[in-house]
Enzyme design. Structure first.
Site, PDB file in Angstrom:
ATOM      1  N   ASP A 150      44.702  21.216   0.053  1.00  0.00           N
ATOM      2  CA  ASP A 150      45.831  20.382  -0.345  1.00  0.00           C
ATOM      3  C   ASP A 150      45.406  18.914  -0.387  1.00  0.00           C
ATOM      4  O   ASP A 150      44.740  18.422   0.523  1.00  0.00           O
ATOM      5  CB  ASP A 150      46.967  20.583   0.665  1.00  0.00           C
ATOM      6  CG  ASP A 150      48.276  19.946   0.246  1.00  0.00           C
ATOM      7  OD1 ASP A 150      48.477  19.773  -0.963  1.00  0.00           O
ATOM      8  OD2 ASP A 150      49.105  19.644   1.131  1.00  0.00           O
ATOM      9  N   ASP A 180      43.776  15.310  -6.089  1.00  0.00           N
ATOM     10  CA  ASP A 180      44.872  14.359  -6.250  1.00  0.00           C
ATOM     11  C   ASP A 180      44.308  13.023  -6.697  1.00  0.00           C
ATOM     12  O   ASP A 180      44.043  12.136  -5.887  1.00  0.00           O
ATOM     13  CB  ASP A 180      45.659  14.215  -4.947  1.00  0.00           C
ATOM     14  CG  ASP A 180      46.872  13.313  -5.108  1.00  0.00           C
ATOM     15  OD1 ASP A 180      47.045  12.751  -6.216  1.00  0.00           O
ATOM     16  OD2 ASP A 180      47.641  13.149  -4.147  1.00  0.00           O
ATOM     17  N   GLU A 217      47.304  16.296 -10.061  1.00  0.00           N
ATOM     18  CA  GLU A 217      48.576  15.614  -9.825  1.00  0.00           C
ATOM     19  C   GLU A 217      48.694  14.435 -10.774  1.00  0.00           C
ATOM     20  O   GLU A 217      47.743  13.686 -10.974  1.00  0.00           O
ATOM     21  CB  GLU A 217      48.718  15.136  -8.378  1.00  0.00           C
ATOM     22  CG  GLU A 217      50.025  14.382  -8.150  1.00  0.00           C
ATOM     23  CD  GLU A 217      50.381  14.188  -6.678  1.00  0.00           C
ATOM     24  OE1 GLU A 217      50.983  13.146  -6.353  1.00  0.00           O
ATOM     25  OE2 GLU A 217      50.076  15.060  -5.858  1.00  0.00           O
ATOM     26  N   GLY A 253      57.131  14.659   4.468  1.00  0.00           N
ATOM     27  CA  GLY A 253      57.827  14.411   5.725  1.00  0.00           C
ATOM     28  C   GLY A 253      59.292  14.808   5.712  1.00  0.00           C
ATOM     29  O   GLY A 253      59.818  15.362   4.744  1.00  0.00           O
ATOM     30  N   GLY A 269      56.244  18.041  -1.424  1.00  0.00           N
ATOM     31  CA  GLY A 269      57.309  17.446  -0.622  1.00  0.00           C
ATOM     32  C   GLY A 269      58.618  18.190  -0.754  1.00  0.00           C
ATOM     33  O   GLY A 269      59.682  17.589  -0.838  1.00  0.00           O
ATOM     34  N   SER A 270      58.554  19.529  -0.736  1.00  0.00           N
ATOM     35  CA  SER A 270      59.725  20.337  -1.071  1.00  0.00           C
ATOM     36  C   SER A 270      60.352  21.066   0.109  1.00  0.00           C
ATOM     37  O   SER A 270      61.047  22.070  -0.079  1.00  0.00           O
ATOM     38  CB  SER A 270      59.359  21.338  -2.174  1.00  0.00           C
ATOM     39  OG  SER A 270      59.025  20.657  -3.355  1.00  0.00           O
ATOM     40  N   ASN A 327      55.435  23.450  -2.321  1.00  0.00           N
ATOM     41  CA  ASN A 327      54.779  23.101  -1.063  1.00  0.00           C
ATOM     42  C   ASN A 327      55.782  22.930   0.085  1.00  0.00           C
ATOM     43  O   ASN A 327      56.735  22.158  -0.035  1.00  0.00           O
ATOM     44  CB  ASN A 327      53.973  21.821  -1.224  1.00  0.00           C
ATOM     45  CG  ASN A 327      52.684  22.036  -1.998  1.00  0.00           C
ATOM     46  OD1 ASN A 327      52.520  23.036  -2.706  1.00  0.00           O
ATOM     47  ND2 ASN A 327      51.762  21.110  -1.878  1.00  0.00           N
ATOM     48  N   THR A 357      56.978  20.493   6.292  1.00  0.00           N
ATOM     49  CA  THR A 357      57.905  19.930   7.276  1.00  0.00           C
ATOM     50  C   THR A 357      58.848  20.971   7.871  1.00  0.00           C
ATOM     51  O   THR A 357      59.134  20.937   9.074  1.00  0.00           O
ATOM     52  CB  THR A 357      58.710  18.783   6.640  1.00  0.00           C
ATOM     53  OG1 THR A 357      57.804  17.717   6.315  1.00  0.00           O
ATOM     54  CG2 THR A 357      59.783  18.261   7.580  1.00  0.00           C
TER      55      THR A 357
END
Length: 357
Positions: A83, A105, A142, A199, A233-234, A275, A278
């Site tokens: 990642d 990335d 990305e 986060g 960030g999902s 992804n 968190t």
């Protein structure tokens, strides 16, 4: 069966209209929770590790944890994914250490903090694609920087995230640029920027179209209908975990994640990899705090880790079912990266970038 390439799973997901949660892993309990949930729901698995995870767990320990997952559940196809690779060297080291998929990335420069130029992104991503495809390893690129449309700022995860404040156009992937990027790099999947961030502190209120541009996914999908899209960030940041943490001594302020129904809309419009990190961190923390307060004298690590594994498993069960991945693992014919190296060499997996009618 050994590990499989990411492209195998994403192609199957596209053909059958579902998404696959990609869970970040750092330790044994996370791997166990993810695999137990996948086994119960018959779901394909993406286990991904950041540079921070590779440093924390150690390359060899982490690799063997994931290999143990494939040995324990040989009927489940498993991808080992790097990642947020910050540079070609990071992706190369992942490939030679057994990863079957890497993310380059290039939206940020090698310091993982400075927003990069489009030309730089194309150049480094193509370099990774060239060497990775030669050995059958899949590549995720990305385009656009991951960050908040509310504040214009990013949230670093394991040291990866831009510093300062960016304009809205830099925080949203441009559909026409996405088509050009895929054509030039030949990446297998493309992570897009739509207002999500790393986060727990993604949004200060329940997200609307002003701060979460789900509609942008459909626009990108129309421009590159045959390219697999990725949502970073999902995590949904479930209120139940926040409440449990705070009820047992935590101090997490009000915050909101990405609603599951919005992710489902993304899946309907070409998102194949989602992804999640968190949510499992919150579930783990909730379990540890609850267990510690329930029995303050207990010092056995298993007293904390068992409920942590149980709570994380519930997160994984939910996501496999909500993203419609459940029931698909047994339908996938597992193939090795060696097989995929041959397909790449023949040009059988070249991206089709014609705009949909």
């Amino acid at each position: 069966m050994a590990l499989v390439p990411l492209r195998l799973l994403l192609d199957h997901a596209a053909e059958n209209g579902y998404g696959i949660p990609a869970f970040n892993v750092n330790n044994l309990e996370q791997v166990q929770a993810i695999m137990e949930a996948a086994d119960e729901t018959d779901s394909p698995v993406i286990l991904q590790a950041s540079r921070g995870a590779r440093s924390y767990a150690g390359e060899i320990f982490l690799r063997h944890l994931i290999l143990a997952a494939t040995e324990t559940y040989p009927h489940i196809p498993v991808v080992m994914h790097q990642d947020h690779g910050n540079a070609p060297d990071t992706c190369y080291s992942a490939a030679i250490n057994g990863f079957t998929s890497v993310m380059m990335d290039g939206s940020l420069e090698a310091d993982a903090k400075t927003p990069a130029s489009y030309e730089y992104n194309v150049d480094v991503t193509k370099k990774v694609v060239d060497f990775a495809h030669a050995v059958g390893v899949s590549v995720e690129g990305e385009l656009g920087c991951l960050g908040s449309l509310e504040t214009g700022k990013g949230e670093a995860e394991d040291g990866h995230g831009f510093e300062g404040e960016l304009s809205k156009d830099m925080l949203l992937t441009d559909p026409s640029e996405a088509a050009d990027f895929v054509a030039k790099t030949k990446c297998d999947a493309l992570a897009i920027a739509i207002g999500t961030s790393h986060g727990a502190y993604k949004f200060t209120r329940k997200p609307t179209g002003e701060v979460l541009a789900i509609s942008r996914i459909a626009e990108i999908h129309k421009a590159i209908p045959n390219t697999h899209l990725v949502m970073h960030g999902s995590s949904s940041v479930p209120q139940e975990w926040l409440d449990m943490i705070n009820q047992h001594g935590g101090a997490i302020p009000e915050t909101y994640g990405v609603p599951v129904e919005e992710i489902q809309e993304g899946i309907r419009n070409g998102v194949r990899k989602v992804n999640i990190d968190t949510d499992n961190r919150l579930a783990f923390t909730a379990a540890v705090r609850e267990a510690a307060m329930a029995d303050p004298a207990n010092f056995d690590p298993r007293h904390f880790n068992k409920p942590a594994r149980k709570y994380m498993k519930q997160v994984c069960l939910d996501r496999y079912q909500q993203f419609w991945a459940a029931g698909n693992a047994s339908k996938i014919k597992q193939q090795s990266i060696t097989h995929y190296a041959g397909l790449y060499t023949k040009g059988a997996l070249e991206p089709k970038t014609a705009v949909a009618a």
